[in-house]
Motif scaffolding. Structure first.
Motif, PDB file in Angstrom:
ATOM      1  N   TRP A   1       6.239  11.281  -4.744  1.00  0.00           N
ATOM      2  CA  TRP A   1       7.514  11.703  -5.327  1.00  0.00           C
ATOM      3  C   TRP A   1       7.329  12.179  -6.764  1.00  0.00           C
ATOM      4  N   ALA A   2       6.521  11.481  -7.541  1.00  0.00           N
ATOM      5  CA  ALA A   2       6.269  11.893  -8.931  1.00  0.00           C
ATOM      6  C   ALA A   2       5.628  13.272  -8.967  1.00  0.00           C
ATOM      7  N   GLY A   3       4.682  13.511  -8.082  1.00  0.00           N
ATOM      8  CA  GLY A   3       4.042  14.835  -8.026  1.00  0.00           C
ATOM      9  C   GLY A   3       5.026  15.917  -7.620  1.00  0.00           C
TER      10      GLY A   3
ATOM     11  N   ILE B   1       0.838  -1.207   0.000  1.00  0.00           N
ATOM     12  CA  ILE B   1       0.000   0.000   0.000  1.00  0.00           C
ATOM     13  C   ILE B   1       0.869   1.250   0.000  1.00  0.00           C
ATOM     14  N   ALA B   2       1.927   1.243   0.813  1.00  0.00           N
ATOM     15  CA  ALA B   2       2.736   2.449   0.999  1.00  0.00           C
ATOM     16  C   ALA B   2       3.631   2.766  -0.197  1.00  0.00           C
ATOM     17  N   ALA B   3       4.200   1.759  -0.839  1.00  0.00           N
ATOM     18  CA  ALA B   3       5.144   2.005  -1.936  1.00  0.00           C
ATOM     19  C   ALA B   3       4.514   2.761  -3.107  1.00  0.00           C
ATOM     20  N   PRO B   4       3.354   2.351  -3.614  1.00  0.00           N
ATOM     21  CA  PRO B   4       2.754   3.136  -4.709  1.00  0.00           C
ATOM     22  C   PRO B   4       2.352   4.549  -4.281  1.00  0.00           C
ATOM     23  N   LEU B   5       1.901   4.693  -3.040  1.00  0.00           N
ATOM     24  CA  LEU B   5       1.545   6.035  -2.564  1.00  0.00           C
ATOM     25  C   LEU B   5       2.778   6.930  -2.484  1.00  0.00           C
TER      26      LEU B   5
END
Length: 60
Positions: free
Chosen positions: A48-50, A39-43
């Protein structure tokens, strides 16, 4: 004053019986480490991408 139980109840137990055990709701603390990481890794990647997108656009 005694309560006679003359009215219907919305309970799942009869009079003079214990309440059934409550079922626990969803909790992140009950998940395994791998489930929490999933759950945490994609969030974190989205955050970071944003942040990188905003920094790369400069001072518009």
């Amino acid at each position: 004053m005694a309560h006679a139980h003359a009215h219907p109840h919305a309970h799942s137990h009869g009079p003079h019986q214990r309440h059934p055990a409550a079922e626990p709701g969803f909790s992140l603390l009950r998940l395994s480490v791998w489930q929490r990481l999933a759950i945490a890794a994609p969030l974190a990647a989205l955050l970071w991408a944003g942040a990188l997108l905003v920094m790369s656009q400069g001072g518009m």
